[in-house]
Motif scaffolding. Structure first.
Motif, PDB file in Angstrom:
ATOM      1  N   THR A 187       6.162  39.004  52.554  1.00  0.00           N
ATOM      2  CA  THR A 187       7.309  38.112  52.747  1.00  0.00           C
ATOM      3  C   THR A 187       8.612  38.894  52.690  1.00  0.00           C
ATOM      4  OG1 THR A 187       6.093  36.256  51.739  1.00  0.00           O
ATOM      5  CG2 THR A 187       8.497  36.067  51.855  1.00  0.00           C
ATOM      6  N   ALA A 188       8.734  39.769  51.700  1.00  0.00           N
ATOM      7  CA  ALA A 188       9.959  40.563  51.552  1.00  0.00           C
ATOM      8  C   ALA A 188      10.193  41.458  52.758  1.00  0.00           C
ATOM      9  CB  ALA A 188       9.882  41.404  50.275  1.00  0.00           C
ATOM     10  N   LYS A 189       9.131  42.068  53.278  1.00  0.00           N
ATOM     11  CA  LYS A 189       9.279  42.963  54.426  1.00  0.00           C
ATOM     12  C   LYS A 189       9.699  42.208  55.679  1.00  0.00           C
ATOM     13  CE  LYS A 189       6.152  46.658  52.966  1.00  0.00           C
ATOM     14  NZ  LYS A 189       4.864  47.365  53.211  1.00  0.00           N
ATOM     15  N   ILE A 190       9.226  40.973  55.817  1.00  0.00           N
ATOM     16  CA  ILE A 190       9.620  40.166  56.977  1.00  0.00           C
ATOM     17  C   ILE A 190      11.080  39.720  56.846  1.00  0.00           C
ATOM     18  CG2 ILE A 190       9.238  37.971  58.184  1.00  0.00           C
ATOM     19  CD1 ILE A 190       6.263  38.245  57.484  1.00  0.00           C
ATOM     20  N   VAL A 191      11.458  39.295  55.648  1.00  0.00           N
ATOM     21  CA  VAL A 191      12.795  38.743  55.438  1.00  0.00           C
ATOM     22  C   VAL A 191      13.867  39.835  55.428  1.00  0.00           C
ATOM     23  CG1 VAL A 191      14.254  37.486  53.790  1.00  0.00           C
ATOM     24  CG2 VAL A 191      11.924  36.702  54.251  1.00  0.00           C
ATOM     25  N   ALA A 192      13.532  41.004  54.902  1.00  0.00           N
ATOM     26  CA  ALA A 192      14.510  42.099  54.829  1.00  0.00           C
ATOM     27  C   ALA A 192      13.893  43.375  55.390  1.00  0.00           C
ATOM     28  CB  ALA A 192      14.956  42.301  53.389  1.00  0.00           C
ATOM     29  N   PRO A 193      13.661  43.420  56.708  1.00  0.00           N
ATOM     30  CA  PRO A 193      12.898  44.524  57.306  1.00  0.00           C
ATOM     31  C   PRO A 193      13.576  45.883  57.248  1.00  0.00           C
ATOM     32  CG  PRO A 193      13.880  43.145  59.013  1.00  0.00           C
ATOM     33  CD  PRO A 193      14.096  42.432  57.712  1.00  0.00           C
ATOM     34  N   ASP A 194      14.882  45.901  57.087  1.00  0.00           N
ATOM     35  CA  ASP A 194      15.609  47.173  57.132  1.00  0.00           C
ATOM     36  C   ASP A 194      15.927  47.743  55.752  1.00  0.00           C
ATOM     37  OD1 ASP A 194      15.663  47.059  59.925  1.00  0.00           O
ATOM     38  OD2 ASP A 194      17.472  45.825  59.910  1.00  0.00           O
ATOM     39  N   LEU A 195      15.497  47.053  54.698  1.00  0.00           N
ATOM     40  CA  LEU A 195      15.799  47.504  53.348  1.00  0.00           C
ATOM     41  C   LEU A 195      14.544  47.991  52.627  1.00  0.00           C
ATOM     42  CD1 LEU A 195      18.297  44.755  52.122  1.00  0.00           C
ATOM     43  CD2 LEU A 195      18.824  47.060  52.918  1.00  0.00           C
ATOM     44  N   HIS A 196      14.733  48.929  51.713  1.00  0.00           N
ATOM     45  CA  HIS A 196      13.633  49.388  50.871  1.00  0.00           C
ATOM     46  C   HIS A 196      13.215  48.258  49.938  1.00  0.00           C
ATOM     47  CE1 HIS A 196      11.190  51.861  48.237  1.00  0.00           C
ATOM     48  NE2 HIS A 196      11.913  51.449  47.208  1.00  0.00           N
ATOM     49  N   ILE A 197      11.913  48.032  49.785  1.00  0.00           N
ATOM     50  CA  ILE A 197      11.400  46.996  48.905  1.00  0.00           C
ATOM     51  C   ILE A 197      10.983  47.635  47.586  1.00  0.00           C
ATOM     52  CG2 ILE A 197       9.804  45.069  48.652  1.00  0.00           C
ATOM     53  CD1 ILE A 197      11.637  44.852  51.106  1.00  0.00           C
ATOM     54  N   ASN A 198      11.670  47.286  46.523  1.00  0.00           N
ATOM     55  CA  ASN A 198      11.310  47.769  45.184  1.00  0.00           C
ATOM     56  C   ASN A 198      10.239  46.850  44.613  1.00  0.00           C
ATOM     57  OD1 ASN A 198      13.591  49.854  44.635  1.00  0.00           O
ATOM     58  ND2 ASN A 198      14.681  48.034  45.368  1.00  0.00           N
ATOM     59  N   THR A 199       9.018  47.337  44.462  1.00  0.00           N
ATOM     60  CA  THR A 199       7.926  46.491  43.985  1.00  0.00           C
ATOM     61  C   THR A 199       7.615  46.781  42.521  1.00  0.00           C
ATOM     62  OG1 THR A 199       6.217  48.059  44.712  1.00  0.00           O
ATOM     63  CG2 THR A 199       6.904  46.354  46.275  1.00  0.00           C
ATOM     64  N   THR A 200       7.217  45.731  41.811  1.00  0.00           N
ATOM     65  CA  THR A 200       6.857  45.874  40.405  1.00  0.00           C
ATOM     66  C   THR A 200       5.895  44.770  39.989  1.00  0.00           C
ATOM     67  OG1 THR A 200       7.650  45.785  38.113  1.00  0.00           O
ATOM     68  CG2 THR A 200       8.979  44.652  39.773  1.00  0.00           C
ATOM     69  N   PRO A 201       4.881  45.085  39.174  1.00  0.00           N
ATOM     70  CA  PRO A 201       3.975  44.045  38.674  1.00  0.00           C
ATOM     71  C   PRO A 201       4.649  43.089  37.700  1.00  0.00           C
ATOM     72  CG  PRO A 201       3.469  46.172  37.663  1.00  0.00           C
ATOM     73  CD  PRO A 201       4.450  46.430  38.766  1.00  0.00           C
ATOM     74  N   MET A 202       5.830  43.447  37.214  1.00  0.00           N
ATOM     75  CA  MET A 202       6.556  42.557  36.302  1.00  0.00           C
ATOM     76  C   MET A 202       6.980  41.258  36.987  1.00  0.00           C
ATOM     77  SD  MET A 202       6.782  43.800  33.233  1.00  0.00           S
ATOM     78  CE  MET A 202       8.264  43.121  32.468  1.00  0.00           C
ATOM     79  N   LEU A 203       7.039  41.265  38.323  1.00  0.00           N
ATOM     80  CA  LEU A 203       7.433  40.065  39.077  1.00  0.00           C
ATOM     81  C   LEU A 203       6.230  39.244  39.534  1.00  0.00           C
ATOM     82  CD1 LEU A 203      10.263  41.567  41.346  1.00  0.00           C
ATOM     83  CD2 LEU A 203      10.511  40.357  39.168  1.00  0.00           C
ATOM     84  N   ARG A 204       5.054  39.575  39.041  1.00  0.00           N
ATOM     85  CA  ARG A 204       3.842  38.858  39.465  1.00  0.00           C
ATOM     86  C   ARG A 204       3.807  37.421  38.958  1.00  0.00           C
ATOM     87  NH1 ARG A 204      -1.633  42.533  38.966  1.00  0.00           N
ATOM     88  NH2 ARG A 204      -1.040  44.179  40.456  1.00  0.00           N
ATOM     89  N   GLU A 205       2.930  36.645  39.590  1.00  0.00           N
ATOM     90  CA  GLU A 205       2.623  35.288  39.151  1.00  0.00           C
ATOM     91  C   GLU A 205       1.918  35.349  37.790  1.00  0.00           C
ATOM     92  OE1 GLU A 205       3.202  32.316  38.710  1.00  0.00           O
ATOM     93  OE2 GLU A 205       2.792  31.432  40.677  1.00  0.00           O
ATOM     94  N   ILE A 206       1.785  34.207  37.150  1.00  0.00           N
ATOM     95  CA  ILE A 206       1.074  34.125  35.880  1.00  0.00           C
ATOM     96  C   ILE A 206      -0.358  34.632  36.048  1.00  0.00           C
ATOM     97  CG2 ILE A 206       0.312  31.722  36.262  1.00  0.00           C
ATOM     98  CD1 ILE A 206       0.806  31.284  33.224  1.00  0.00           C
ATOM     99  N   ASP A 207      -0.868  35.298  35.024  1.00  0.00           N
ATOM    100  CA  ASP A 207      -2.240  35.796  35.023  1.00  0.00           C
ATOM    101  C   ASP A 207      -3.147  34.678  34.522  1.00  0.00           C
ATOM    102  OD1 ASP A 207      -4.651  37.073  34.706  1.00  0.00           O
ATOM    103  OD2 ASP A 207      -3.878  38.717  33.469  1.00  0.00           O
ATOM    104  N   LEU A 208      -4.045  34.214  35.390  1.00  0.00           N
ATOM    105  CA  LEU A 208      -4.934  33.104  35.039  1.00  0.00           C
ATOM    106  C   LEU A 208      -6.301  33.573  34.538  1.00  0.00           C
ATOM    107  CD1 LEU A 208      -4.011  30.639  37.915  1.00  0.00           C
ATOM    108  CD2 LEU A 208      -3.329  30.533  35.510  1.00  0.00           C
ATOM    109  N   GLY A 209      -6.415  34.846  34.259  1.00  0.00           N
ATOM    110  CA  GLY A 209      -7.609  35.352  33.601  1.00  0.00           C
ATOM    111  C   GLY A 209      -8.909  34.991  34.304  1.00  0.00           C
ATOM    112  N   ASP A 210      -9.833  34.391  33.542  1.00  0.00           N
ATOM    113  CA  ASP A 210     -11.167  34.063  34.081  1.00  0.00           C
ATOM    114  C   ASP A 210     -11.141  32.916  35.085  1.00  0.00           C
ATOM    115  OD1 ASP A 210     -12.173  36.069  32.499  1.00  0.00           O
ATOM    116  OD2 ASP A 210     -13.006  34.735  30.962  1.00  0.00           O
ATOM    117  N   TRP A 211      -9.993  32.283  35.239  1.00  0.00           N
ATOM    118  CA  TRP A 211      -9.893  31.206  36.233  1.00  0.00           C
ATOM    119  C   TRP A 211      -9.505  31.729  37.613  1.00  0.00           C
ATOM    120  CZ3 TRP A 211      -6.884  26.577  33.579  1.00  0.00           C
ATOM    121  CH2 TRP A 211      -7.583  26.199  32.428  1.00  0.00           C
TER     122      TRP A 211
END
Length: 216
Positions: free
Chosen positions: A65-89
């Motif tokens: 999504t980020a690459k489509i919305v901002a194709p000319d900018l560097h995307i800084n990725t981090t697992p800190m921005l992930r969704e909630i961890d649902l574990g065994d679910w």
């Protein structure tokens, strides 16, 4: 005087099994065709916004999504921005979870902020992570416009913290795919300016309105 602006965007619609009735948290499903199309529509609408930096969860639906919305900018990725961890679910259908984890499923339904799926996060733990991640990004940008592409529960954790809302009220507020939550700093304070909006209301740096995009 406007000091900083943060555009926190939920990723576009992913391709999900079980007709979408699945707990997918940090499971790395890609965007659906509809999601790709919606992200391109958003990209066209915000092309004159002038983002100074882009951050994204490292899950592929957010990065794409980020690459489509901002194709000319560097995307800084981090697992800190992930969704909630649902574990065994993770990756299991709603029906499977109700059958296999009935006791904790029922308990979590009464207080999901403090009760986690086995080996997963509570929403309270997610909020600690989310607010820390947002504050680190904010501390790094003392001015300008920053796009953050993340996930529904992450976004609500940050917004509810900034606005002093109840974390447990998440499901009373819409968090649409590609919805943007506009946080702005004025006179040293951060405030929520728009919630779950489409970029038709965005203004370019020159002050002209971008083309309106229909949506929720």
């Amino acid at each position: 005087m406007t000091e900083r602006q943060f555009f926190i965007m939920r990723h576009a619609k992913p391709s999900l099994p079980f007709g979408g009735r699945v707990y997918y948290g940090q499971t790395d499903f890609p965007l659906s065709d509809e999601g790709e199309s919606d992200a391109r529509m958003i990209a066209d609408a915000v092309k004159d916004t002038g983002f100074d930096a882009v951050y994204s969860s490292d899950l592929c639906r957010a990065v794409r999504t980020a690459k489509i919305v901002a194709p000319d900018l560097h995307i800084n990725t981090t697992p800190m921005l992930r969704e909630i961890d649902l574990g065994d679910w993770e990756g299991k259908s709603y029906d499977e979870v109700r059958e296999e984890f009935k006791e904790i499923y029922d308990s979590r339904g009464s207080d999901f902020t403090k009760i986690a799926p086995p080996r997963g996060e509570t929403f309270a733990q997610l909020q600690v992570r989310s607010v820390k991640a947002f504050n680190e990004i904010a501390d790094h940008h003392k001015s300008g416009r920053v796009l953050i592409v993340s996930h529904g529960a992450f976004i609500w954790s940050v917004v509810s913290h900034i606005m002093g809302l109840n974390l447990s009220d998440m499901f009373f507020y819409p968090l649409d795919y590609c919805g943007i939550h506009f946080i702005e700093e004025r006179c040293g304070r951060l405030g929520l300016i728009r919630y779950n909006w489409r970029p038709g209301l965005l203004r370019s740096r020159g002050g002209s309105e971008t083309r309106t995009v229909s949506g929720k």
